[in-house]
Design a protein around this motif. Structure first.
Motif: not given
Length: 738
Positions: A526-539
């Protein structure tokens, strides 16, 4: 000058000082005195930065247990947490340690105690045995930078309590705050939400706020209401200012003739500042309350001197005073958030009415919060539109009056307001979660462009056509990772401490192998991976959970149930299918092959999914937590690989010499916690890798690691976050020109 101090703290190098000095010399004789203030201010920031770095724990004391004497200088936070298969009591507090023969000077140490024989109290003088550790934390493309956070807060080290003896009884302001927190919590014991929130509003004790309650405040952008900050202090000072202007100031003018030389507004500032100081004392004079006091003092001085300066001027003076008193607060997100909010208000008030201000301010604050805290709160404008008046006009005044007078009925009324706010958040959290995937998280630079574009949109006149303003959105909308070609893959190992989380990206697909640990109220995912996915538009296209242990599977609940899941222990990982040897799929010219488990009789670590990734002649092996028994069982079937992710974080029970001979990796990657008591990766494994000529990459030393094959001369691109994106506080103190 304030910006010069900030630059000195953030960069910590002398080239900027020299540049500003040259600017001063070129400014001309008439202005050289004024311009000389800029390099001096920058040097002031650089000097304080390196002084703060020199106060940190020396490398020689890392992991050692020393005996200190000192005092508890914060309200201890008490929590019950499920760890290692059982419920465990935790206590966290700030300890001011006296000088030690091996570490001279006084130091603020953040201490954690697990299942202590006796709980400590605020204000107690103790003799303690502390196992010391630097406040490094994790370092990734997203998430909190603990080293910067501790430096800004003046914390020199972190430690685990090994033993304590009381040398002096508890007393003083902090002990009184602890007692008041307990009495307020007991008065509303029937309401779990009120029992957790009201002590936070009175004395800043947030130890009871955890789990779903904390995540609800965070996801809706209302977490700032839980921390005593400028908003809370301003509410108290404003209420007392109005009461004093209406009642106390006229009475003073009537009783004492010298008071008639001052206006009612000027007289009202004395009790207002006094009330603000008392409330700040209740909060333990935290940094946000200190900044609020300084800002209010600037406004009071301007009123007493009959200066009607604009809000921008007062804000600039307040920021300068804050940085002169505590330069390292320039590294704190809370300073940027508080002063950013006031600056945005100043911009919006220039030619705009109150209604437009109420609509646009939450929008701009949502952008700022997303950049600083890596979390969108898309419903925050609506939530704050409801909750800020509720807390300002009802909950905070009733809570403080109830705490001061001891009237439980007032605290119960405030608790009812808290319950109402929780209902509002529970209703809006699903809406926020459904909107978040469509809004990429901005980086700091793209957020600044967004804010600049919004501010320009609000200006009455522009030197260029308004149709060009959408170009300010481009840095945000074009955030992406480097493109990959057909057959190329990129492996990203997140720095999740003692755990594992690896993302494998191909041209158009993404696989996540393990998710790191979870705890009550949060997780690494929640604190590291989800923001990383969101920043670069990845799913995520597929989720592989090696096995069911928390340090590998804890964060998988964060991701949508619709994502296909494979696991070596499907009974422990909800919604997953069993991974079996022979499973294979192809994405964009990259082949993913499951090598283990081939039988269903294994459980725990040895049931881990073993995954082989290969494309364009490059291979990576991800073995989860398998041990030597599985390694020997698979001898003769192991493929040659370029990159080996060490099994079980580099434990002595894995990565045998036989495996290394058969796999023949050129690089090995260990995902482990810094100075963790498990001691991974084990020295024997490291020696074995060195003798085999393997280059070792470690998340505990290198931070987030990105490995991409296919570089020039058949050399991979390897990015080590702590080396390639290092900031001054990630290194030892030392004057540098560049």
């Amino acid at each position: 000058m304030a910006l010069s101090i900030m630059a000195g703290c953030w960069f910590g190098t002398l080239w900027l000082v020299v540049f500003l000095l040259l600017m001063a010399l070129l400014a001309g004789k008439g202005r050289i005195t004024t311009w000389l203030c800029l390099p001096l201010a920058c040097l002031y920031g650089v000097w304080h930065l390196h002084s703060g770095l020199q106060q940190r724990l020396p490398d020689a004391l890392e992991g050692k247990t020393l005996t200190f004497t000192g005092q508890v200088i914060s309200v201890p936070q008490n929590r019950e947490r499920f760890r290692f298969g059982r419920w465990q009591h935790e206590q966290h507090f700030l300890f001011l340690a006296d000088s030690h023969p091996q570490w001279s000077g006084t130091h603020r140490i953040r201490v954690s105690s697990y299942d202590p024989e006796k709980r400590v109290n605020a204000g107690e003088r103790l003799q303690v045995q502390l196992r010391l550790k630097a406040g490094r934390g994790q370092y990734n493309a997203t998430g909190m930078d603990l080293a910067r956070h501790d430096l800004a807060a003046g914390v020199s080290a972190r430690a685990t309590l090994k033993g304590a003896a009381v040398m002096g009884s508890a007393g003083g302001l902090d002990f009184w705050r602890q007692q008041l927190s307990g009495s307020v919590s007991a008065a509303v014991d029937s309401s779990p939400a009120a029992r957790a929130v009201l002590p936070a509003l009175v004395v800043g004790d947030r130890s009871r706020i955890e789990g779903g309650l904390l995540s609800g405040f965070q996801s809706t952008g209302a977490a700032h209401l839980l921390a005593i900050s400028g908003l809370h202090v301003a509410i108290v000072a404003g209420a007392i200012w109005w009461l004093a202007r209406l009642l106390l100031a006229p009475l003073c003018q009537w009783l004492w003739a010298p008071c008639r030389r001052l206006t009612l507004q000027q007289l009202a500032w004395f009790p207002a500042l006094g009330a603000a100081a008392l409330y700040s004392a209740l909060a333990g004079f935290s940094l946000p309350t200190q900044r609020a006091l300084i800002m209010l003092s600037v406004m009071a001085v301007a009123s007493w001197l009959r200066r009607t300066g604009c809000l921008q001027s007062s804000l600039g003076w307040a920021l300068l005073l804050v940085l002169l008193i505590d330069p390292l607060s320039a590294l704190s997100e809370s300073l940027w958030l508080s002063f950013g909010a006031v600056a945005i208000i100043a911009i919006l008030m220039a030619g705009h009415g109150g209604r437009r201000l109420m609509l646009l301010l939450p929008l701009m604050m949502a952008v700022l919060s997303a950049a600083l805290f890596s979390q969108w709160s898309l419903v925050s404008p609506l939530v704050n539109l409801v909750l800020i008046p509720l807390y300002s006009l009802l909950i905070i005044p009733l809570t403080l009056l109830g705490a001061v007078t001891g009237l439980e009925v007032l605290l119960e009324a405030a608790g009812t307001g808290v319950e109402l706010s929780v209902l509002v958040m529970e209703w809006l959290v699903p809406l926020s979660d459904s909107m978040a995937p469509f809004m990429p998280l901005p980086s700091v630079s793209s957020a600044l462009c967004l804010l600049a574009g919004l501010c320009l949109l609000l200006l009455p006149g522009l030197p260029f056509p308004r149709r060009l303003l959408p170009f300010w959105l481009l840095p945000w909308l074009t955030q992406s990772l480097p493109p990959l070609s057909e057959g190329q893959w990129e492996l990203t190992a997140f720095d999740v401490g003692q755990g594992l989380a690896v993302a494998v990206r191909t041209r158009d697909h993404l696989l996540l192998y393990d998710t790191g640990a979870a705890w009550s109220g949060g997780s690494m995912a929640e604190s590291l991976i989800v923001p990383w996915l969101s920043r670069y538009g990845l799913s995520i296209d597929r989720l592989v959970i090696s096995h069911g242990d928390n340090d590998h599977a804890g964060g998988q609940r964060v991701f949508a149930d619709t994502i296909p899941r494979l696991s070596g222990e499907p009974t422990r990982v909800a919604g997953s299918e069993a991974c079996r040897a022979g499973q294979q799929w192809h994405w964009d010219g990259v082949t993913f092959t499951m090598l283990w488990p081939s039988v269903t009789t294994f459980s725990g670590n040895d049931a881990s999914c073993v995954l082989l990734v290969e494309g364009n002649g490059w291979r990576a092996l991800l073995p989860g937590d398998i041990g030597r028994d599985v390694e020997y069982r698979m001898l003769g079937q192991w493929p040659q690989t370029d990159l080996l992710v060490l099994a079980h974080h580099g434990s002595r029970s894995s990565t045998s010499a036989a495996l290394l001979r058969e796999v023949g990796p050129r690089w090995a990657l260990a995902s482990a916690g810094y100075q963790h008591y498990f001691g991974h990766p084990h020295p024997q494994v490291l020696k074995r890798l060195e003798e085999s000529g393997v280059t070792v990459l470690r998340t505990d030393q290198d931070g987030m690691i990105v490995f991409r094959g296919g570089g020039p001369d058949n050399v991979p691109f390897i990015t080590k976050w702590r080396h390639d994106f290092a900031r001054p506080w990630h290194r030892q103190a030392g004057w540098r020109f560049w």
